[in-house]
Scaffold this motif. Sequence first.
Motif, mmCIF file in Angstrom:
data_model
loop_
_atom_site.group_PDB
_atom_site.id
_atom_site.type_symbol
_atom_site.label_atom_id
_atom_site.label_comp_id
_atom_site.label_asym_id
_atom_site.label_seq_id
_atom_site.Cartn_x
_atom_site.Cartn_y
_atom_site.Cartn_z
ATOM 1 N N VAL A 47 0.850 -1.196 0.000
ATOM 2 C CA VAL A 47 0.000 0.000 0.000
ATOM 3 C C VAL A 47 0.888 1.250 0.000
ATOM 4 C CG1 VAL A 47 -1.724 1.338 1.263
ATOM 5 C CG2 VAL A 47 -1.876 -1.163 1.192
ATOM 6 N N THR A 48 0.573 2.206 -0.863
ATOM 7 C CA THR A 48 1.320 3.459 -0.911
ATOM 8 C C THR A 48 0.556 4.543 -0.172
ATOM 9 O OG1 THR A 48 2.397 2.920 -3.016
ATOM 10 C CG2 THR A 48 2.291 5.249 -2.399
ATOM 11 N N ARG A 65 5.941 9.986 -0.210
ATOM 12 C CA ARG A 65 5.245 8.764 -0.569
ATOM 13 C C ARG A 65 5.987 7.584 0.033
ATOM 14 N NH1 ARG A 65 5.771 10.793 -6.762
ATOM 15 N NH2 ARG A 65 4.430 12.651 -6.567
ATOM 16 N N LEU A 66 5.254 6.747 0.755
ATOM 17 C CA LEU A 66 5.835 5.563 1.371
ATOM 18 C C LEU A 66 5.004 4.342 1.009
ATOM 19 C CD1 LEU A 66 6.561 6.919 4.975
ATOM 20 C CD2 LEU A 66 8.212 6.630 3.118
ATOM 21 N N THR A 67 5.666 3.261 0.635
ATOM 22 C CA THR A 67 4.972 2.020 0.285
ATOM 23 C C THR A 67 5.325 0.937 1.301
ATOM 24 O OG1 THR A 67 4.967 2.550 -2.070
ATOM 25 C CG2 THR A 67 4.633 0.244 -1.474
ATOM 26 N N SER A 68 4.300 0.276 1.827
ATOM 27 C CA SER A 68 4.502 -0.738 2.860
ATOM 28 C C SER A 68 4.892 -2.077 2.252
ATOM 29 C CB SER A 68 3.219 -0.913 3.677
ATOM 30 O OG SER A 68 2.168 -1.423 2.860
ATOM 31 N N TYR A 78 8.660 0.742 5.202
ATOM 32 C CA TYR A 78 7.904 1.785 4.506
ATOM 33 C C TYR A 78 8.933 2.637 3.755
ATOM 34 C CZ TYR A 78 4.013 0.420 7.515
ATOM 35 O OH TYR A 78 3.023 -0.285 8.149
ATOM 36 N N ASN A 79 9.126 2.327 2.501
ATOM 37 C CA ASN A 79 10.138 3.002 1.702
ATOM 38 C C ASN A 79 9.503 3.821 0.592
ATOM 39 O OD1 ASN A 79 12.377 1.944 3.144
ATOM 40 N ND2 ASN A 79 12.200 0.022 2.007
ATOM 41 N N GLY A 80 10.164 4.889 0.228
ATOM 42 C CA GLY A 80 9.644 5.733 -0.845
ATOM 43 C C GLY A 80 10.518 6.926 -1.071
ATOM 44 N N LEU A 121 11.666 3.796 6.456
ATOM 45 C CA LEU A 121 11.772 3.380 7.846
ATOM 46 C C LEU A 121 11.374 1.920 7.984
ATOM 47 C CD1 LEU A 121 8.671 3.251 9.306
ATOM 48 C CD2 LEU A 121 8.861 5.698 8.931
ATOM 49 N N THR A 122 11.860 1.316 9.056
ATOM 50 C CA THR A 122 11.489 -0.048 9.423
ATOM 51 C C THR A 122 10.636 0.036 10.676
ATOM 52 O OG1 THR A 122 13.551 -0.924 8.525
ATOM 53 C CG2 THR A 122 12.344 -2.324 10.059
ATOM 54 N N ALA A 123 9.530 -0.693 10.709
ATOM 55 C CA ALA A 123 8.602 -0.598 11.834
ATOM 56 C C ALA A 123 7.994 -1.957 12.138
ATOM 57 C CB ALA A 123 7.505 0.416 11.531
ATOM 58 N N ASP A 124 7.336 -2.027 13.291
ATOM 59 C CA ASP A 124 6.614 -3.245 13.617
ATOM 60 C C ASP A 124 5.173 -3.126 13.135
ATOM 61 O OD1 ASP A 124 5.346 -1.590 15.453
ATOM 62 O OD2 ASP A 124 6.243 -2.529 17.222
ATOM 63 N N ASN A 125 4.326 -4.061 13.526
ATOM 64 C CA ASN A 125 2.940 -4.068 13.059
ATOM 65 C C ASN A 125 2.111 -2.924 13.636
ATOM 66 O OD1 ASN A 125 3.349 -5.700 15.532
ATOM 67 N ND2 ASN A 125 1.124 -5.922 15.486
ATOM 68 N N ARG A 126 2.666 -2.200 14.615
ATOM 69 C CA ARG A 126 1.977 -1.049 15.200
ATOM 70 C C ARG A 126 2.543 0.282 14.719
ATOM 71 N NH1 ARG A 126 1.159 -1.987 21.594
ATOM 72 N NH2 ARG A 126 0.926 0.282 21.338
ATOM 73 N N PHE A 127 3.395 0.237 13.690
ATOM 74 C CA PHE A 127 4.025 1.423 13.109
ATOM 75 C C PHE A 127 5.015 2.067 14.083
ATOM 76 C CE2 PHE A 127 3.946 5.625 10.807
ATOM 77 C CZ PHE A 127 4.315 5.119 9.573
ATOM 78 N N ARG A 128 5.513 1.282 15.037
ATOM 79 C CA ARG A 128 6.568 1.770 15.925
ATOM 80 C C ARG A 128 7.894 1.535 15.217
ATOM 81 N NH1 ARG A 128 4.644 -1.414 21.300
ATOM 82 N NH2 ARG A 128 5.009 -3.120 19.814
#
Length: 231
Positions: A47-48, A65-68, A78-80, A121-128
């Motif tokens: 998803v972007t 713009r970030l794509t998961s 989430y890179n973009g 960025l790198t995150a967990d399933n809670r966007f931390r």
Amino acid sequence: MSKFKATLILVAGLALAGCATTTAPIEIRPGIGSDVDLDALRPPTGVTYNFILENAGAPVPIEMRLTSRRRGANNYTYNGQMVVSLPQAENLEEITKVLKGILGKSSIRVQGNQLFIPVGLTADNRFRSTKSDITGDVTRYTPHDCFAVLGTCRYKAIDSSGVAVSLISETTEENGVWRSRTKLDPRAKNPDLPNETRRSVFSIDKNGVLIDMYILRNSGAGRSEFAIKRK
């Protein structure tokens, strides 16, 4: 303190544009609240997300713009890119060269009157977030950056040279709007850094991903405000 800019997405983009600070908070659209089991969230992959960096005195528009991408059971990237549209295309090559040095990104490119700056960025399933290069230097967070963690949360921000800063966040939530206050952890031995306090108001969607955010930073050097809104 430059490697630990609290505003992440916002500081990098607004500094590039030379923007003035906002004069009033943005409207935060409510999202999910603390009554939701955030640990059970499983954001979709591929998803972007499109964001606008808002500023009352901004001379140029800034978008991100970030794509998961799901990398594991609870791990996501989430890179973009950040896109800075300049009113004039003069000296863009020189500007790009300077930015490459400041941000440490060799892949900044120019097209027409726009600058394209890779971010992620790198995150967990809670966007931390556990790692981010959005400010230019790669910063790691242990155990994470305490994003949307209700109550008191302590963490460390570690730059690429291994220098660590200990921080503490206090977060509340009401009617789908989250508020946090972050400062240096008084219990920890921190490097010689200015005593800065960051206050954030934000919201997250049903997958825990950021919707809107307003950040106010106060330090001995003064006060600054930034905002980001999802399109």
